[in-house]
Scaffold this motif. Structure first.
Motif, PDB file in Angstrom:
ATOM      1  N   ILE A  24      -8.851  -1.877 -10.992  1.00 38.70           N
ATOM      2  CA  ILE A  24      -7.985  -2.915 -11.582  1.00 38.70           C
ATOM      3  C   ILE A  24      -7.883  -2.922 -12.953  1.00 38.70           C
ATOM      4  O   ILE A  24      -6.932  -2.664 -13.766  1.00 38.70           O
ATOM      5  CB  ILE A  24      -7.933  -4.228 -10.919  1.00 38.70           C
ATOM      6  CG1 ILE A  24      -7.520  -4.282  -9.529  1.00 38.70           C
ATOM      7  CG2 ILE A  24      -7.109  -5.111 -11.818  1.00 38.70           C
ATOM      8  CD1 ILE A  24      -7.937  -5.398  -8.665  1.00 38.70           C
ATOM      9  N   GLY A  25      -9.302  -3.087 -13.378  1.00 35.43           N
ATOM     10  CA  GLY A  25      -9.278  -3.004 -14.971  1.00 35.43           C
ATOM     11  C   GLY A  25      -8.921  -1.904 -15.662  1.00 35.43           C
ATOM     12  O   GLY A  25      -8.316  -1.520 -16.659  1.00 35.43           O
ATOM     13  N   LEU A  26      -9.183  -0.631 -15.011  1.00 35.04           N
ATOM     14  CA  LEU A  26      -8.826   0.720 -15.439  1.00 35.04           C
ATOM     15  C   LEU A  26      -7.242   1.101 -15.402  1.00 35.04           C
ATOM     16  O   LEU A  26      -6.817   1.465 -16.445  1.00 35.04           O
ATOM     17  CB  LEU A  26      -9.428   1.774 -14.337  1.00 35.04           C
ATOM     18  CG  LEU A  26      -9.412   3.256 -14.973  1.00 35.04           C
ATOM     19  CD1 LEU A  26     -10.168   3.391 -16.287  1.00 35.04           C
ATOM     20  CD2 LEU A  26     -10.208   4.339 -14.012  1.00 35.04           C
ATOM     21  N   GLN A  27      -6.884   0.328 -14.362  1.00 32.74           N
ATOM     22  CA  GLN A  27      -5.140   0.508 -14.533  1.00 32.74           C
ATOM     23  C   GLN A  27      -4.630  -0.487 -15.377  1.00 32.74           C
ATOM     24  O   GLN A  27      -3.642  -0.035 -15.992  1.00 32.74           O
ATOM     25  CB  GLN A  27      -4.615   0.100 -12.996  1.00 32.74           C
ATOM     26  CG  GLN A  27      -3.175   0.647 -12.710  1.00 32.74           C
ATOM     27  CD  GLN A  27      -2.892   0.287 -11.156  1.00 32.74           C
ATOM     28  OE1 GLN A  27      -3.719   0.034 -10.273  1.00 32.74           O
ATOM     29  NE2 GLN A  27      -1.587   0.465 -11.062  1.00 32.74           N
ATOM     30  N   ALA A  28      -5.202  -1.392 -15.707  1.00 36.55           N
ATOM     31  CA  ALA A  28      -4.506  -2.227 -16.726  1.00 36.55           C
ATOM     32  C   ALA A  28      -4.789  -1.633 -18.124  1.00 36.55           C
ATOM     33  O   ALA A  28      -3.978  -1.685 -18.969  1.00 36.55           O
ATOM     34  CB  ALA A  28      -5.354  -3.543 -16.738  1.00 36.55           C
ATOM     35  N   LYS A  29      -5.722  -1.001 -18.442  1.00 39.55           N
ATOM     36  CA  LYS A  29      -5.842  -0.086 -19.651  1.00 39.55           C
ATOM     37  C   LYS A  29      -4.956   1.060 -19.598  1.00 39.55           C
ATOM     38  O   LYS A  29      -4.375   1.079 -20.631  1.00 39.55           O
ATOM     39  CB  LYS A  29      -7.524   0.574 -19.677  1.00 39.55           C
ATOM     40  CG  LYS A  29      -7.414   1.228 -21.186  1.00 39.55           C
ATOM     41  CD  LYS A  29      -8.863   2.054 -20.973  1.00 39.55           C
ATOM     42  CE  LYS A  29      -9.137   2.875 -22.442  1.00 39.55           C
ATOM     43  NZ  LYS A  29      -7.916   3.525 -22.954  1.00 39.55           N
ATOM     44  N   VAL A  30      -4.742   1.732 -18.652  1.00 42.91           N
ATOM     45  CA  VAL A  30      -3.253   2.647 -18.525  1.00 42.91           C
ATOM     46  C   VAL A  30      -2.234   2.077 -18.831  1.00 42.91           C
ATOM     47  O   VAL A  30      -1.387   2.587 -19.536  1.00 42.91           O
ATOM     48  CB  VAL A  30      -3.651   3.356 -17.071  1.00 42.91           C
ATOM     49  CG1 VAL A  30      -2.241   4.233 -16.984  1.00 42.91           C
ATOM     50  CG2 VAL A  30      -4.780   4.365 -17.054  1.00 42.91           C
ATOM     51  N   ARG A  31      -2.084   0.728 -18.266  1.00 50.11           N
ATOM     52  CA  ARG A  31      -0.798  -0.022 -18.462  1.00 50.11           C
ATOM     53  C   ARG A  31      -0.560  -0.106 -20.114  1.00 50.11           C
ATOM     54  O   ARG A  31       0.436  -0.064 -20.729  1.00 50.11           O
ATOM     55  CB  ARG A  31      -0.532  -1.154 -17.928  1.00 50.11           C
ATOM     56  CG  ARG A  31      -0.373  -0.927 -16.330  1.00 50.11           C
ATOM     57  CD  ARG A  31      -0.576  -2.183 -15.549  1.00 50.11           C
ATOM     58  NE  ARG A  31       0.213  -2.000 -14.073  1.00 50.11           N
ATOM     59  CZ  ARG A  31       1.244  -2.533 -13.810  1.00 50.11           C
ATOM     60  NH1 ARG A  31       2.164  -3.119 -14.814  1.00 50.11           N
ATOM     61  NH2 ARG A  31       1.679  -2.413 -12.626  1.00 50.11           N
ATOM     62  N   ILE A  32      -1.747  -0.668 -20.478  1.00 47.94           N
ATOM     63  CA  ILE A  32      -1.631  -0.825 -22.210  1.00 47.94           C
ATOM     64  C   ILE A  32      -1.606   0.266 -23.080  1.00 47.94           C
ATOM     65  O   ILE A  32      -0.738   0.439 -23.930  1.00 47.94           O
ATOM     66  CB  ILE A  32      -2.871  -1.504 -22.536  1.00 47.94           C
ATOM     67  CG1 ILE A  32      -3.064  -2.890 -22.017  1.00 47.94           C
ATOM     68  CG2 ILE A  32      -3.105  -1.440 -24.083  1.00 47.94           C
ATOM     69  CD1 ILE A  32      -4.369  -3.626 -22.230  1.00 47.94           C
ATOM     70  N   ASP A  33      -2.040   1.475 -22.372  1.00 49.59           N
ATOM     71  CA  ASP A  33      -1.808   2.820 -23.301  1.00 49.59           C
ATOM     72  C   ASP A  33      -0.515   3.054 -23.014  1.00 49.59           C
ATOM     73  O   ASP A  33       0.129   4.050 -23.794  1.00 49.59           O
ATOM     74  CB  ASP A  33      -2.891   3.829 -22.717  1.00 49.59           C
ATOM     75  CG  ASP A  33      -4.254   3.449 -22.810  1.00 49.59           C
ATOM     76  OD1 ASP A  33      -4.335   2.746 -23.923  1.00 49.59           O
ATOM     77  OD2 ASP A  33      -5.155   3.925 -22.424  1.00 49.59           O
ATOM     78  N   GLN A  34       0.286   2.909 -21.790  1.00 54.33           N
ATOM     79  CA  GLN A  34       1.707   3.432 -21.867  1.00 54.33           C
ATOM     80  C   GLN A  34       2.669   2.427 -22.336  1.00 54.33           C
ATOM     81  O   GLN A  34       3.787   2.576 -22.342  1.00 54.33           O
ATOM     82  CB  GLN A  34       1.997   3.453 -20.223  1.00 54.33           C
ATOM     83  CG  GLN A  34       1.266   4.545 -19.282  1.00 54.33           C
ATOM     84  CD  GLN A  34       1.355   4.447 -17.863  1.00 54.33           C
ATOM     85  OE1 GLN A  34       1.760   3.296 -17.393  1.00 54.33           O
ATOM     86  NE2 GLN A  34       1.120   5.365 -17.307  1.00 54.33           N
ATOM     87  N   GLY A  35       2.189   1.554 -23.083  1.00 53.05           N
ATOM     88  CA  GLY A  35       3.165   0.854 -23.979  1.00 53.05           C
ATOM     89  C   GLY A  35       3.091  -0.720 -23.263  1.00 53.05           C
ATOM     90  O   GLY A  35       3.754  -1.544 -24.136  1.00 53.05           O
ATOM     91  N   ASN A  36       2.656  -1.220 -22.543  1.00 55.18           N
ATOM     92  CA  ASN A  36       2.746  -2.669 -22.038  1.00 55.18           C
ATOM     93  C   ASN A  36       1.889  -3.467 -23.220  1.00 55.18           C
ATOM     94  O   ASN A  36       0.919  -2.935 -23.426  1.00 55.18           O
ATOM     95  CB  ASN A  36       2.274  -2.721 -20.702  1.00 55.18           C
ATOM     96  CG  ASN A  36       3.121  -2.259 -19.700  1.00 55.18           C
ATOM     97  OD1 ASN A  36       4.314  -1.722 -19.768  1.00 55.18           O
ATOM     98  ND2 ASN A  36       2.784  -2.379 -18.255  1.00 55.18           N
TER      99      ASN A  36
END
Length: 71
Positions: A24-36
């Motif tokens: 979940i934490g890793l996916q949140a980082k990906v979301r931030i990297d994608q612009g969220n």
């Protein structure tokens, strides 16, 4: 022998839940990297963590109930 099997199952469940929290934490980082925004990612993480934490609490309650009935 049954107790040993329960310990292995309990440790496996704990490992899988820890892995789920990590992912979940890793996916949140990906979301931030994608612009969220960080705030959006944090709110999403909280929404994802709550069911996992509820499941952990439920498993703890079941374990303590089972231990009390075995004594």
């Amino acid at each position: 022998m049954q107790r040993k099997g329960q310990d292995i199952i309990g440790k496996t469940i704990a490992l899988l839940l820890a892995m789920q929290l990590f992912l979940i934490g890793l996916q949140a980082k990906v979301r931030i990297d994608q612009g969220n925004s960080s705030l959006e990612a944090l709110m999403w993480m909280i929404q994802q963590y709550i069911p996992v934490l509820v499941k952990i609490r439920s498993l703890q309650s079941n374990k303590s109930t089972t231990e009390n009935t075995e004594e």
